[in-house]
Design a protein around this motif. Structure first.
Motif, PDB file in Angstrom:
ATOM      1  N   UNK A 254       0.819  -1.208   0.000  1.00 45.82           N
ATOM      2  CA  UNK A 254       0.000   0.000   0.000  1.00 45.82           C
ATOM      3  C   UNK A 254       0.859   1.266   0.000  1.00 45.82           C
ATOM      4  N   UNK A 255       2.036   1.165   0.628  1.00 48.36           N
ATOM      5  CA  UNK A 255       2.925   2.338   0.686  1.00 48.36           C
ATOM      6  C   UNK A 255       3.354   2.780  -0.700  1.00 48.36           C
ATOM      7  N   UNK A 256       3.690   1.784  -1.541  1.00 47.65           N
ATOM      8  CA  UNK A 256       4.218   2.118  -2.863  1.00 47.65           C
ATOM      9  C   UNK A 256       3.145   2.822  -3.689  1.00 47.65           C
ATOM     10  N   UNK A 257       1.928   2.235  -3.725  1.00 45.59           N
ATOM     11  CA  UNK A 257       0.868   2.884  -4.495  1.00 45.59           C
ATOM     12  C   UNK A 257       0.565   4.262  -3.905  1.00 45.59           C
ATOM     13  N   UNK A 258       0.630   4.350  -2.565  1.00 47.58           N
ATOM     14  CA  UNK A 258       0.364   5.643  -1.929  1.00 47.58           C
ATOM     15  C   UNK A 258       1.368   6.687  -2.361  1.00 47.58           C
ATOM     16  N   UNK A 259       2.658   6.293  -2.387  1.00 48.77           N
ATOM     17  CA  UNK A 259       3.700   7.250  -2.796  1.00 48.77           C
ATOM     18  C   UNK A 259       3.427   7.727  -4.220  1.00 48.77           C
ATOM     19  N   UNK A 260       3.169   6.758  -5.125  1.00 51.78           N
ATOM     20  CA  UNK A 260       2.966   7.138  -6.529  1.00 51.78           C
ATOM     21  C   UNK A 260       1.758   8.061  -6.666  1.00 51.78           C
ATOM     22  N   UNK A 261       0.675   7.710  -5.938  1.00 53.56           N
ATOM     23  CA  UNK A 261      -0.537   8.517  -6.019  1.00 53.56           C
ATOM     24  C   UNK A 261      -0.298   9.939  -5.511  1.00 53.56           C
ATOM     25  N   UNK A 262       0.396  10.039  -4.386  1.00 53.56           N
ATOM     26  CA  UNK A 262       0.677  11.366  -3.821  1.00 53.56           C
ATOM     27  C   UNK A 262       1.532  12.202  -4.758  1.00 53.56           C
ATOM     28  N   UNK A 263       2.549  11.531  -5.357  1.00 52.39           N
ATOM     29  CA  UNK A 263       3.424  12.266  -6.275  1.00 52.39           C
ATOM     30  C   UNK A 263       2.612  12.753  -7.473  1.00 52.39           C
ATOM     31  N   UNK A 264       1.695  11.897  -7.954  1.00 48.32           N
ATOM     32  CA  UNK A 264       0.838  12.318  -9.060  1.00 48.32           C
ATOM     33  C   UNK A 264       0.028  13.545  -8.701  1.00 48.32           C
ATOM     34  N   UNK A 265      -0.538  13.533  -7.488  1.00 49.70           N
ATOM     35  CA  UNK A 265      -1.349  14.675  -7.076  1.00 49.70           C
ATOM     36  C   UNK A 265      -0.503  15.953  -6.981  1.00 49.70           C
ATOM     37  N   UNK A 266       0.723  15.808  -6.427  1.00 43.74           N
ATOM     38  CA  UNK A 266       1.614  16.972  -6.338  1.00 43.74           C
ATOM     39  C   UNK A 266       1.953  17.497  -7.722  1.00 43.74           C
ATOM     40  N   UNK A 267       2.132  16.555  -8.676  1.00 45.73           N
ATOM     41  CA  UNK A 267       2.472  16.999 -10.033  1.00 45.73           C
ATOM     42  C   UNK A 267       1.300  17.730 -10.683  1.00 45.73           C
ATOM     43  N   UNK A 268       0.054  17.322 -10.350  1.00 49.14           N
ATOM     44  CA  UNK A 268      -1.089  18.069 -10.885  1.00 49.14           C
ATOM     45  C   UNK A 268      -1.046  19.519 -10.406  1.00 49.14           C
ATOM     46  N   UNK A 269      -0.744  19.700  -9.120  1.00 53.88           N
ATOM     47  CA  UNK A 269      -0.650  21.072  -8.601  1.00 53.88           C
ATOM     48  C   UNK A 269       0.498  21.810  -9.279  1.00 53.88           C
ATOM     49  N   UNK A 270       1.617  21.076  -9.509  1.00 52.80           N
ATOM     50  CA  UNK A 270       2.753  21.698 -10.202  1.00 52.80           C
ATOM     51  C   UNK A 270       2.337  22.153 -11.595  1.00 52.80           C
ATOM     52  N   UNK A 271       1.502  21.347 -12.249  1.00 49.42           N
ATOM     53  CA  UNK A 271       0.990  21.710 -13.575  1.00 49.42           C
ATOM     54  C   UNK A 271       0.199  23.006 -13.489  1.00 49.42           C
ATOM     55  N   UNK A 272      -0.653  23.127 -12.443  1.00 47.14           N
ATOM     56  CA  UNK A 272      -1.417  24.365 -12.260  1.00 47.14           C
ATOM     57  C   UNK A 272      -0.487  25.555 -12.073  1.00 47.14           C
ATOM     58  N   UNK A 273       0.577  25.340 -11.275  1.00 47.83           N
ATOM     59  CA  UNK A 273       1.530  26.427 -11.049  1.00 47.83           C
ATOM     60  C   UNK A 273       2.209  26.811 -12.356  1.00 47.83           C
ATOM     61  N   UNK A 274       2.508  25.796 -13.186  1.00 46.63           N
ATOM     62  CA  UNK A 274       3.210  26.098 -14.427  1.00 46.63           C
ATOM     63  C   UNK A 274       2.311  26.854 -15.408  1.00 46.63           C
ATOM     64  N   UNK A 275       0.983  26.722 -15.239  1.00 46.88           N
ATOM     65  CA  UNK A 275       0.085  27.542 -16.061  1.00 46.88           C
ATOM     66  C   UNK A 275       0.287  29.029 -15.774  1.00 46.88           C
ATOM     67  N   UNK A 276       0.513  29.307 -14.492  1.00 41.60           N
ATOM     68  CA  UNK A 276       0.775  30.693 -14.089  1.00 41.60           C
ATOM     69  C   UNK A 276       1.997  31.232 -14.828  1.00 41.60           C
TER      70      UNK A 276
END
Lengths: 299, 132
Positions: A254-276
């Protein structure tokens, strides 16, 4: 464009295949040496962090570098731009390009570079810590940082559109009937930042359609492509992280999938920041182009 | 395959060893701990040579697509840990528990040193995020 997608697929997909294979390997080792299973989990996290988080870290540093160089560029050319605007006289008033808007757009970049991206790095590290040491969880902290960042970025983009509509001279065609289904599609299928993406693209588009009279459609689309490629890449990578997490969930820890999922979510926010960043880049580029056009045509 | 034939032979041999140990405990009970230890270590190395090391090589070859040191390191350290645990158990069965835990601790440190370079890479990567 095709080769660009192929490069992303090559680097990102191969590292995700590595995750899947190493999960199988950890399963086998767990079966053989059950007393070693605690360490197998740790070592699997090692592999994931070293090999698989490399694309995410690269994107984070890429966006950070872009933000840094754009804010540097802005600080150096802002005096020249405003001085030449004053020299150009009243020709700008009909275009709704105010220096205040330029200051605001690029001030957002400085904000991004100084505050938003370090906070995002913090969220990433909090996620890693709470997965590696489940006894010391920081998940709520990381979620709080992410939602705060998303809120801040959306507020800045909303302020952009207020700035633009106050002037009122520019309207955009993409708000019409034809594009509504596409917007709805994006809004529903991109998690977390879907509606934000359509809004900010509308904001950017409203500007550039007004400017295309002066700068020409091809030039505008070139600027759009250059500005949006980092965001697009980040978005694609974020999707890959979530897909891999979904794919390996049945048999992985569960830890591994959790890490990947969290990183994905952080990257979505990074994408929003890069729109700025993309918006500020587009704005500054159009501004300079129109300035040069005006100056050359006034001779 | 090599492993299949070897496996059958090893299983038969282990039953023979068990019978020999039973015989020894009846005939010379005073020598039993010494002979048990000798047979245990002999059998352990035999097992390692015929089954565990070929399997380890096969395992490493199976996970060749993974980046270089990981498969080797993982299976190597797991086997090392398991063997050390086995020997430590044997020593503590003979009544020397503190010696057993000492050797096990030393092997744990050896396994950690194997992973030192990877740990350094990880720390480098993470600290690169924080510093500019």
């Amino acid at each position: 464009m095709i080769s660009f997608i192929e490069t992303i697929l090559g680097t990102v997909l191969s590292s995700f295949v590595i995750v899947i294979i190493s999960t199988f390997m950890a399963l086998l080792v767990d079966f053989l040496f059950p007393s070693f299973s605690k360490w197998t989990r740790m070592i699997l996290i090692f592999i994931v962090v070293i090999v698989v988080l490399q694309p995410a870290f690269e994107h984070l540093t890429l966006i950070r570098d872009i933000a840094h160089s754009i804010s540097m560029m802005f600080i150096s050319i802002y005096p020249i731009l405003t001085a030449s605007m004053i020299a150009a006289g009243g020709a700008f008033s009909m275009l709704n390009f105010q220096p205040a808007m330029l200051l605001f757009a690029n001030g957002a970049i400085v904000l991004t570079e100084r505050i938003l991206i370090p906070l995002l790095t913090g969220a990433l590290i909090f996620d890693l810590v709470s997965r590696i040491l489940p006894a010391v969880p920081f998940t709520k902290m990381a979620d709080l940082i992410r939602t705060t960042l998303l809120g801040a970025v959306s507020a800045v983009v909303a302020a952009y559109s207020i700035f633009i509509t106050v002037g009122g001279t520019m309207s955009w065609a993409l708000t019409g009937l034809a594009s509504e289904p596409i917007k709805e599609l994006i809004r529903q299928n991109v998690p977390l930042i879907g509606s934000f993406m359509t809004d900010s693209m509308g904001t950017i588009g409203r500007y550039s359609s007004g400017a295309s009279v002066f700068a020409g459609g091809w030039l505008i689309s070139a600027i759009w492509t250059v500005a949006l490629i980092p965001s697009f890449k980040t978005l694609l990578t974020a999707f890959f992280y979530r897909w891999t997490a979904a794919l390996i969930e049945p048999f992985a820890n569960e830890d591994i999938t959790g890490i990947l999922d969290d990183i994905g979510r952080t990257l979505f926010v990074l994408c929003a920041v890069s729109f700025l960043i993309a918006f500020a880049f587009i704005y500054t580029a159009l501004f300079s182009i129109i300035l040069v056009k005006l100056i050359t045509s006034m001779k | 395959m090599v492993i299949d034939d070897g496996l059958m032979i090893i299983l038969v041999q282990s039953i023979v060893v068990f019978l020999i140990l039973l015989l020894i405990s009846f005939s010379v009970p005073k020598l039993q701990p010494l002979l048990y230890a000798a047979i245990f270590f002999y059998f352990l190395f035999h097992l390692l040579n015929t089954i565990v090391f070929p399997f380890g090589k096969y395992f490493v070859a199976l996970f060749e697509p993974l980046p270089e040191p990981f498969a080797k390191l993982l299976i190597g350290s797991a086997i090392l840990f398991y063997v050390s645990e086995l020997i430590a158990k044997h020593i503590s069965e003979a009544g020397y528990g503190s010696l057993a835990s000492m050797t096990h601790f030393a092997v744990k440190i050896a396994i950690l040193t194997l992973w030192m370079q990877q740990t350094a890479t990880l720390i480098d990567l993470l600290s690169k995020l924080i510093t500019k």
